[in-house]
Design a protein around this motif. Sequence first.
Motif, PDB file in Angstrom:
ATOM      1  N   ASP A 103      96.140  59.997  92.383  1.00  0.00           N
ATOM      2  CA  ASP A 103      95.102  59.809  90.880  1.00  0.00           C
ATOM      3  C   ASP A 103      95.073  60.656  89.672  1.00  0.00           C
ATOM      4  O   ASP A 103      95.033  61.793  90.888  1.00  0.00           O
ATOM      5  CB  ASP A 103      93.698  58.757  91.361  1.00  0.00           C
ATOM      6  CG  ASP A 103      94.111  57.667  92.781  1.00  0.00           C
ATOM      7  OD1 ASP A 103      92.708  57.209  92.937  1.00  0.00           O
ATOM      8  OD2 ASP A 103      94.841  57.039  92.022  1.00  0.00           O
ATOM      9  N   SER A 104      95.197  60.527  88.751  1.00  0.00           N
ATOM     10  CA  SER A 104      94.431  61.413  88.093  1.00  0.00           C
ATOM     11  C   SER A 104      94.239  60.462  87.198  1.00  0.00           C
ATOM     12  O   SER A 104      93.243  59.468  86.505  1.00  0.00           O
ATOM     13  CB  SER A 104      96.316  61.662  87.193  1.00  0.00           C
ATOM     14  OG  SER A 104      97.061  61.884  87.333  1.00  0.00           O
ATOM     15  N   TRP A 105      92.979  61.543  86.601  1.00  0.00           N
ATOM     16  CA  TRP A 105      91.761  61.870  85.617  1.00  0.00           C
ATOM     17  C   TRP A 105      91.611  62.578  84.391  1.00  0.00           C
ATOM     18  O   TRP A 105      91.740  63.736  84.819  1.00  0.00           O
ATOM     19  CB  TRP A 105      90.086  62.697  86.244  1.00  0.00           C
ATOM     20  CG  TRP A 105      89.969  60.939  87.549  1.00  0.00           C
ATOM     21  CD1 TRP A 105      90.693  61.089  89.350  1.00  0.00           C
ATOM     22  CD2 TRP A 105      89.519  59.776  87.643  1.00  0.00           C
ATOM     23  NE1 TRP A 105      90.273  59.967  89.906  1.00  0.00           N
ATOM     24  CE2 TRP A 105      89.360  59.288  88.769  1.00  0.00           C
ATOM     25  CE3 TRP A 105      88.857  59.416  86.308  1.00  0.00           C
ATOM     26  CZ2 TRP A 105      88.442  58.103  89.120  1.00  0.00           C
ATOM     27  CZ3 TRP A 105      88.065  57.576  86.420  1.00  0.00           C
ATOM     28  CH2 TRP A 105      87.910  56.455  87.802  1.00  0.00           C
ATOM     29  N   GLY A 106      90.930  62.562  83.587  1.00  0.00           N
ATOM     30  CA  GLY A 106      91.256  63.063  82.255  1.00  0.00           C
ATOM     31  C   GLY A 106      89.955  63.917  82.062  1.00  0.00           C
ATOM     32  O   GLY A 106      89.293  63.830  83.004  1.00  0.00           O
ATOM     33  N   GLN A 107      89.370  64.434  81.148  1.00  0.00           N
ATOM     34  CA  GLN A 107      87.910  65.415  81.410  1.00  0.00           C
ATOM     35  C   GLN A 107      87.322  65.124  80.806  1.00  0.00           C
ATOM     36  O   GLN A 107      85.415  64.992  80.490  1.00  0.00           O
ATOM     37  CB  GLN A 107      88.378  66.639  81.140  1.00  0.00           C
ATOM     38  CG  GLN A 107      89.254  67.923  82.052  1.00  0.00           C
ATOM     39  CD  GLN A 107      89.655  69.288  80.815  1.00  0.00           C
ATOM     40  OE1 GLN A 107      88.712  69.821  80.362  1.00  0.00           O
ATOM     41  NE2 GLN A 107      90.066  69.629  82.166  1.00  0.00           N
ATOM     42  N   GLY A 108      87.031  63.674  80.091  1.00  0.00           N
ATOM     43  CA  GLY A 108      86.219  63.214  79.674  1.00  0.00           C
ATOM     44  C   GLY A 108      85.749  63.446  78.027  1.00  0.00           C
ATOM     45  O   GLY A 108      86.120  64.013  77.659  1.00  0.00           O
ATOM     46  N   THR A 109      85.557  62.404  77.077  1.00  0.00           N
ATOM     47  CA  THR A 109      85.160  62.046  75.970  1.00  0.00           C
ATOM     48  C   THR A 109      83.881  61.415  75.768  1.00  0.00           C
ATOM     49  O   THR A 109      83.330  60.003  76.338  1.00  0.00           O
ATOM     50  CB  THR A 109      86.052  61.518  75.150  1.00  0.00           C
ATOM     51  OG1 THR A 109      85.559  62.001  73.399  1.00  0.00           O
ATOM     52  CG2 THR A 109      86.479  59.647  75.201  1.00  0.00           C
ATOM     53  N   GLN A 110      82.910  62.147  75.490  1.00  0.00           N
ATOM     54  CA  GLN A 110      81.489  61.452  74.796  1.00  0.00           C
ATOM     55  C   GLN A 110      81.697  60.102  73.702  1.00  0.00           C
ATOM     56  O   GLN A 110      81.533  60.673  73.292  1.00  0.00           O
ATOM     57  CB  GLN A 110      80.451  63.028  74.724  1.00  0.00           C
ATOM     58  CG  GLN A 110      79.081  62.479  74.697  1.00  0.00           C
ATOM     59  CD  GLN A 110      78.149  61.865  75.654  1.00  0.00           C
ATOM     60  OE1 GLN A 110      77.978  62.003  76.383  1.00  0.00           O
ATOM     61  NE2 GLN A 110      77.716  60.352  75.696  1.00  0.00           N
ATOM     62  N   VAL A 111      80.755  59.108  74.325  1.00  0.00           N
ATOM     63  CA  VAL A 111      80.520  58.035  73.395  1.00  0.00           C
ATOM     64  C   VAL A 111      78.779  57.751  73.514  1.00  0.00           C
ATOM     65  O   VAL A 111      77.997  58.136  74.588  1.00  0.00           O
ATOM     66  CB  VAL A 111      81.186  57.060  73.594  1.00  0.00           C
ATOM     67  CG1 VAL A 111      80.314  56.251  72.599  1.00  0.00           C
ATOM     68  CG2 VAL A 111      82.636  56.738  74.393  1.00  0.00           C
ATOM     69  N   THR A 112      78.264  57.977  72.030  1.00  0.00           N
ATOM     70  CA  THR A 112      76.973  58.152  72.393  1.00  0.00           C
ATOM     71  C   THR A 112      75.958  56.774  70.884  1.00  0.00           C
ATOM     72  O   THR A 112      77.569  57.174  69.813  1.00  0.00           O
ATOM     73  CB  THR A 112      76.284  59.460  71.771  1.00  0.00           C
ATOM     74  OG1 THR A 112      76.147  60.221  72.808  1.00  0.00           O
ATOM     75  CG2 THR A 112      75.044  58.869  70.966  1.00  0.00           C
ATOM     76  N   VAL A 113      76.305  55.604  71.508  1.00  0.00           N
ATOM     77  CA  VAL A 113      76.060  54.833  70.099  1.00  0.00           C
ATOM     78  C   VAL A 113      74.279  54.516  70.394  1.00  0.00           C
ATOM     79  O   VAL A 113      73.238  54.702  71.041  1.00  0.00           O
ATOM     80  CB  VAL A 113      75.996  53.370  70.977  1.00  0.00           C
ATOM     81  CG1 VAL A 113      75.676  52.357  70.095  1.00  0.00           C
ATOM     82  CG2 VAL A 113      77.631  53.547  70.928  1.00  0.00           C
ATOM     83  N   SER A 114      74.355  54.727  69.356  1.00  0.00           N
ATOM     84  CA  SER A 114      72.101  54.722  68.698  1.00  0.00           C
ATOM     85  C   SER A 114      71.828  54.100  68.059  1.00  0.00           C
ATOM     86  O   SER A 114      72.514  53.029  67.628  1.00  0.00           O
ATOM     87  CB  SER A 114      72.326  55.561  67.616  1.00  0.00           C
ATOM     88  OG  SER A 114      72.794  55.347  66.207  1.00  0.00           O
ATOM     89  N   SER A 115      70.476  53.523  68.738  1.00  0.00           N
ATOM     90  CA  SER A 115      69.815  51.940  68.100  1.00  0.00           C
ATOM     91  C   SER A 115      68.883  52.391  67.067  1.00  0.00           C
ATOM     92  O   SER A 115      69.895  53.173  66.231  1.00  0.00           O
ATOM     93  CB  SER A 115      69.188  51.526  69.060  1.00  0.00           C
ATOM     94  OG  SER A 115      67.614  53.036  69.271  1.00  0.00           O
TER      95      SER A 115
END
Length: 115
Positions: A103-115
Motif C-alpha cells: 500500500d502507498s500513501w501520500g503525505q496529505g493535503t489540508q482541506v479546511t471548510v469554514s462555516s
Amino acid sequence: QVQLVESGGGLVQAGGSLRLSCAASRSIFSINIMGWYRQAPGKQRELVAGITSGDNTNYADSVKGRFTISRDNAKNAVYLQMNSLKPEDTAVYYCYAYEITVDSWGQGTQVTVSS
C-alpha cells in the motif's frame, strides 16, 4: 510502492469547491485501486472515495453526490472533485494506492471548510 503527492487543498467557505490532485511517481495503469482517505483531528482515518482500474467507484455515504473521484492513467494522476463542501469535510486528505504487494500513501493535503 509508488510515491504519491497530493495538492489542491486549501481553505474554502461552506458550499464551495476544491479539486484535489494526486500525482504518482510512476504509471498507475496497473494499480488496482486508488483513492482518497481523510483524517480529521481526533478521528480515525476514513475512506472518502475509491476507484479501480476498471473505473468502478465507491464513496463514503457522507460525500455521495458531492465528491467525484477520477483517474487519468496517461497523466499518472488521480483527482477528487469536491463540491458543496461542508465544515465537517475539514480534514487532511490522503491519496492512496493499493497493490497486491504494498500500500502507498501520500503525505496529505489540508482541506479546511469554514462555516
